[in-house]
Design a protein around this motif. Structure first.
Motif, PDB file in Angstrom:
ATOM      1  N   ASN A 166       9.969   5.801  -5.834  1.00 56.79           N
ATOM      2  CA  ASN A 166      10.605   4.817  -6.546  1.00 56.79           C
ATOM      3  C   ASN A 166      11.696   5.682  -6.329  1.00 56.79           C
TER       4      ASN A 166
ATOM      5  N   VAL B 262       6.281  11.115  -0.375  1.00 62.34           N
ATOM      6  CA  VAL B 262       4.889  11.045   0.201  1.00 62.34           C
ATOM      7  C   VAL B 262       3.958   9.532   0.292  1.00 62.34           C
ATOM      8  N   ASP B 263       4.606   8.594  -0.248  1.00 65.75           N
ATOM      9  CA  ASP B 263       3.705   7.708  -0.794  1.00 65.75           C
ATOM     10  C   ASP B 263       3.949   6.342  -0.272  1.00 65.75           C
ATOM     11  N   VAL B 264       4.683   6.597   1.347  1.00 66.60           N
ATOM     12  CA  VAL B 264       4.327   5.578   1.651  1.00 66.60           C
ATOM     13  C   VAL B 264       3.411   5.214   3.026  1.00 66.60           C
ATOM     14  N   PRO B 265       2.992   5.193   3.831  1.00 64.06           N
ATOM     15  CA  PRO B 265       2.188   4.677   5.277  1.00 64.06           C
ATOM     16  C   PRO B 265       3.239   5.432   5.981  1.00 64.06           C
TER      17      PRO B 265
ATOM     18  N   VAL C  70      -4.993  17.091  -2.443  1.00 61.31           N
ATOM     19  CA  VAL C  70      -3.843  17.336  -3.118  1.00 61.31           C
ATOM     20  C   VAL C  70      -2.946  18.575  -2.698  1.00 61.31           C
TER      21      VAL C  70
ATOM     22  N   MET D   4      -5.414   6.187   3.530  1.00 62.10           N
ATOM     23  CA  MET D   4      -4.834   4.731   4.290  1.00 62.10           C
ATOM     24  C   MET D   4      -5.834   4.817   5.049  1.00 62.10           C
TER      25      MET D   4
ATOM     26  N   ARG E 265      -3.276   4.814  14.330  1.00 62.31           N
ATOM     27  CA  ARG E 265      -2.323   5.087  13.728  1.00 62.31           C
ATOM     28  C   ARG E 265      -1.783   6.325  14.006  1.00 62.31           C
TER      29      ARG E 265
ATOM     30  N   LEU F 185      -6.654   8.725  -8.313  1.00 61.03           N
ATOM     31  CA  LEU F 185      -6.641   8.501  -7.150  1.00 61.03           C
ATOM     32  C   LEU F 185      -6.250  10.210  -6.223  1.00 61.03           C
ATOM     33  N   ARG F 186      -5.786  11.645  -7.430  1.00 59.11           N
ATOM     34  CA  ARG F 186      -6.099  12.700  -7.159  1.00 59.11           C
ATOM     35  C   ARG F 186      -6.989  13.299  -6.655  1.00 59.11           C
TER      36      ARG F 186
ATOM     37  N   LYS G   7       1.038  -1.480   0.235  1.00 60.99           N
ATOM     38  CA  LYS G   7       0.166   0.506  -0.026  1.00 60.99           C
ATOM     39  C   LYS G   7       0.651   1.009  -0.113  1.00 60.99           C
ATOM     40  N   PHE G   8       1.121   1.730  -1.336  1.00 62.53           N
ATOM     41  CA  PHE G   8       2.712   3.388  -1.654  1.00 62.53           C
ATOM     42  C   PHE G   8       1.135   3.864  -1.173  1.00 62.53           C
ATOM     43  N   VAL G   9       0.652   4.839  -0.692  1.00 65.04           N
ATOM     44  CA  VAL G   9      -0.069   5.654  -1.480  1.00 65.04           C
ATOM     45  C   VAL G   9       0.331   6.852   0.282  1.00 65.04           C
ATOM     46  N   PRO G  10      -0.647   7.971  -0.633  1.00 64.96           N
ATOM     47  CA  PRO G  10      -0.203   9.213   0.607  1.00 64.96           C
ATOM     48  C   PRO G  10      -1.851   9.430   1.630  1.00 64.96           C
ATOM     49  N   GLU G  11      -0.976   9.128   2.668  1.00 63.66           N
ATOM     50  CA  GLU G  11      -1.315   9.076   3.923  1.00 63.66           C
ATOM     51  C   GLU G  11      -3.013   9.257   4.083  1.00 63.66           C
ATOM     52  N   THR G  12      -3.541  10.189   3.327  1.00 63.26           N
ATOM     53  CA  THR G  12      -4.512  10.851   3.428  1.00 63.26           C
ATOM     54  C   THR G  12      -5.424   9.521   2.619  1.00 63.26           C
TER      55      THR G  12
ATOM     56  N   ILE H 112       0.943  11.911  -7.718  1.00 63.55           N
ATOM     57  CA  ILE H 112      -0.109  11.298  -6.815  1.00 63.55           C
ATOM     58  C   ILE H 112      -0.341  12.298  -6.111  1.00 63.55           C
TER      59      ILE H 112
ATOM     60  N   VAL I  39       7.913   1.382  -7.703  1.00 64.23           N
ATOM     61  CA  VAL I  39       6.269   1.134  -7.402  1.00 64.23           C
ATOM     62  C   VAL I  39       5.655   3.089  -7.721  1.00 64.23           C
ATOM     63  N   LEU I  40       4.510   1.976  -8.564  1.00 69.73           N
ATOM     64  CA  LEU I  40       3.714   2.788  -9.365  1.00 69.73           C
ATOM     65  C   LEU I  40       2.503   2.533  -9.040  1.00 69.73           C
TER      66      LEU I  40
ATOM     67  N   SER J  85      -2.934  12.723   8.525  1.00 73.90           N
ATOM     68  CA  SER J  85      -3.643  13.401   8.056  1.00 73.90           C
ATOM     69  C   SER J  85      -5.350  13.274   8.693  1.00 73.90           C
TER      70      SER J  85
ATOM     71  N   VAL K  84      -8.448  11.562  -2.645  1.00 73.30           N
ATOM     72  CA  VAL K  84      -7.843  12.361  -2.220  1.00 73.30           C
ATOM     73  C   VAL K  84      -8.264  13.261  -1.518  1.00 73.30           C
TER      74      VAL K  84
ATOM     75  N   THR L  95      -7.746  11.869   8.319  1.00 77.20           N
ATOM     76  CA  THR L  95      -8.502  10.774   7.942  1.00 77.20           C
ATOM     77  C   THR L  95      -7.854   9.559   8.795  1.00 77.20           C
TER      78      THR L  95
END
Lengths: 401, 261
Positions: free
Chosen positions: B104, B127-130, B179, A28, B159, A181-182, A21-26, B58, A285-286, B152, A185, B154
């Motif tokens: 990446n 930015v893109d890791v928990p 964003v 999760m 957590r 995804l944006r 799960k490599f996503v912005p925290e919002t 993203i 990672v993408l 964030s 978010v 949310t």
């Protein structure tokens, strides 16, 4: 019927070293909410019944496993069987997943649906199920794909959804995914994101796989009925990889069946101008997951090239990366030219016009049938129909309407 | 002690709020980025956040996405960015530098990240890791680098605690669902959430995403340890990329600094 009992992914959403799960925290929280809901519902009888009822009465399942007599005669060895996902409502396998995910959205009380699309099939399938439930729907589509898939753009609009062309980056599927995804978010509280392939952050690759696995399960039953044993090979095209994963997954433990994924070789894998990360990529990672990826030495994602909008994607579902590494599935590539040749050939020989994506799977029959003996049964997943590609093919053939 | 940690500690001890300013390396070119970094410091910026360009950012809104695209047209790599930081350090050894980017690009250059010395960049924000995921998992174990995690609106309470404990530089509170560069700040929600974070951690908490005006900055600084400004500056850089006259940015930052003090 039930859903998958696979040990993969693990708790963190990994298939071996792929996925996650490599996503912005919002996001999760939203992923966790989705995962919890899905885990509860996938064993819930009412939910499962509703899903399979929709698949029979709205989608038209099961789709036939059809013996392709003239194609079989053409290759003069083995028997070729076609899994007719092109006969589904909306014309491709994509509807299986969207029917399932819209049910999740309904159970979660989400009012707004978003999706990305490449060839437009997933956009159509999403707009269709959203219309059926009366939900607001927004489809993100690369500006380049909007141009080459204008018919599907119009279909999506007729279904009452909004199409948002995406100009950023290469203006294709990956950029549409970025934009979706944006949106998610930003509107995470009331919005359900229906991802269209076995890509993205966990739990999406698992959910999309499970809903689409109905295809492989039917093939197992139909193979027993029609030729009394398991197929020797199952062939499917791979972009993000949802049609392939749907037909492969129930076969993972059936070792006598070879699983062959065909990627988009574009101008040819050796030219670098293609969309074949499993053949010519490296792990990266993408879009929320670690998987094979077309990237340069600086970790920047490369532009891809394929005649088929649905395969024109630099990444691939993480479970495919895992199946490649453990050697359970084989991944090959065919070029644009080979796919186009197969498109015409299948149309003329069988009276079935495959999507350009699907034509890639057919193109691999040429080398495959030569290595198999005459008793072999090969199943090709006809992931979608080619009506949407008529303009593209006509343009290539120099025909103006 | 890490340059970033000590800087934020000093500010806190003297009851001052931190001004963190963002730009994308190589937008419009690396020489200009270097000039802008010095301009930032002269205008009161306490911490510089350098965006490491990525093809698929993203979490960024259109303004910063376009800056990433412009930088990538100049083929900006992590190696070039670390060279830029070295040049900056020739005349400035005080201002902490945070590299903000996507996983990446960092894992493609693990050797470079591991070789960062004491007199270079000070922190990494992926930015893109928990938030609770440790960058050590990805091979980033360099003791000269501390890490910054995002929390964030949310993020659930359980957590918040583990993320707060995992953040060694500062905690970056994302002030909105959206964003970078979006609008619609909900001040009451921000206040409550930052107080919650502060229950779990002594690390400084910065507020960012969506700060568009000097007034926003002042309001948010009142309930945090400082603010991050990004999109508004990146837009001004884009507007003046031809003329290279960036006086407006200096003025804007000085106003911000005064407003949050």
């Amino acid at each position: 019927m039930t859903f998958s009992n696979s040990n993969f992914p693990d708790k963190e959403g990994f298939y071996g070293e792929y996925g996650g799960k490599f996503v912005p925290e919002t996001l999760m929280y939203a992923l966790e909410e989705l995962e919890n809901t899905y885990n509860k519902l996938k064993d819930n009888k009412d939910f499962i019944d509703e899903f399979y009822k929709d698949l029979s009465h709205f989608v038209g399942r099961p789709s036939p496993l059809y013996f392709a007599q003239r194609l079989t005669d053409h290759y003069k060895s083995g028997s070729i069987w076609l899994k007719r996902e092109d006969l589904n409502h909306t014309g491709a396998h994509k509807i299986n997943n969207t029917v399932g995910q819209i049910l999740l959205a309904k159970y979660m009380g989400k009012k707004r649906i978003i999706a990305e699309t490449g060839a437009g099939q997933h956009g159509v399938a999403t707009a269709t199920v959203a219309a059926r439930l009366g939900l607001e729907c927004h489809i993100y589509m690369g500006a380049e794909d909007v141009r080459r898939q204008s018919l599907n753009v119009y279909r999506i609009k007729l279904l009452g959804a909004h199409v948002h062309p995406v100009d950023s980056g290469s203006a294709t599927l990956k950029d549409a995914l970025n934009e979706a995804l944006r949106d998610w978010v930003t509107n995470v509280d009331d919005t359900y994101y229906i991802i269209g392939s076995v890509t993205g952050p966990h739990p999406y690759p698992m959910i999309v796989r499970d809903f689409n696995s109905v295809v492989g399960k039917e093939v197992i039953d139909q193979s027993k009925d029609l030729f009394g044993k398991m197929p020797d090979a199952v062939v499917a095209c791979v972009g993000g990889g949802s049609n392939a994963m749907g037909i492969f997954h129930p076969f993972i433990d059936i070792k006598e069946t070879r699983l062959i994924g065909v990627e988009a070789g574009g101008e040819g894998v050796s030219t670098g101008e293609h969309a074949a990360p499993l053949n010519d990529g490296t792990p990266g990672v993408l879009h929320g997951a670690r998987s094979y990826l077309m990237q340069d030495e600086s970790g920047q994602v490369k532009d891809t090239k394929s005649v088929s909008a649905g395969l024109d994607y630099p990444g691939v579902g993480p479970e495919h990366s895992w199946l490649k590494d453990i050697g359970r599935a084989e991944y090959v590539a065919v070029s644009d030219d080979e796919a186009l040749k197969a498109f015409h050939e299948v149309t003329e020989l069988e009276g079935i016009m495959p999507a350009l994506e699907t034509a890639h799977a057919f193109a691999y029959l040429e080398p495959l049938m030569k290595e198999l003996d005459s008793s072999a049964n090969v199943v090709v997943n006809v992931s979608g129909r080619g009506d949407k590609d008529i303009n593209t093919v006509a343009e290539i053939d120099g025909i103006e309407f | 002690m890490n340059r970033l940690t000590s800087k934020l500690q000093n500010l806190k001890e003297s009851n001052k709020k931190a001004l963190v300013a963002y730009l994308v390396a190589g937008d419009p070119d690396l020489d200009t980025t270097l000039d802008l970094m010095h301009l930032f410091v002269d205008s009161g910026v306490d911490v510089i956040e350098i965006g490491v360009p990525f093809t698929d950012p993203i979490a960024e809104g259109p303004t910063i996405q376009k800056a990433h695209d412009r930088a990538l047209k100049n083929n900006i790599s992590l190696k070039m960015i670390l060279e830029l930081v070295d040049k900056f350090r020739e005349t400035n050894t005080e201002t902490p530098i945070v590299l903000m980017g996507y996983l990446n690009t960092f894992i493609s250059h693990i050797d470079l990240v591991q070789s960062i010395g004491e007199n270079s960049a000070d922190s990494i924000l992926v930015v893109d890791v928990p938030g609770e995921l440790n960058l050590q998992t990805y091979g980033i174990t360099n003791p000269n680098i501390n890490t910054i995690s995002l929390i964030s609106p949310t993020t659930k309470d359980d957590r918040v605690e583990s993320i707060a404990k995992n953040s060694t530089g500062f905690i970056y509170y994302v002030t909105l669902r959206g964003v970078t560069g979006s609008s619609n700040l909900n001040i009451e929600e921000i206040k409550t959430n930052i107080q919650k974070i502060q229950q779990y951690s002594d690390a400084p908490t910065m507020a960012g995403f969506g700060i568009k005006s000097v007034e926003d900055a002042a309001t948010l600084a009142a309930c945090s340890d400082g603010v991050v400004v990004g999109s508004s500056i990146v837009q001004m850089i884009a507007d003046s990329s031809q003329s290279k006259e960036f006086d407006r940015i200096g003025k804007y930052l000085r106003e911000m600094k005064t407003a949050i003090s």
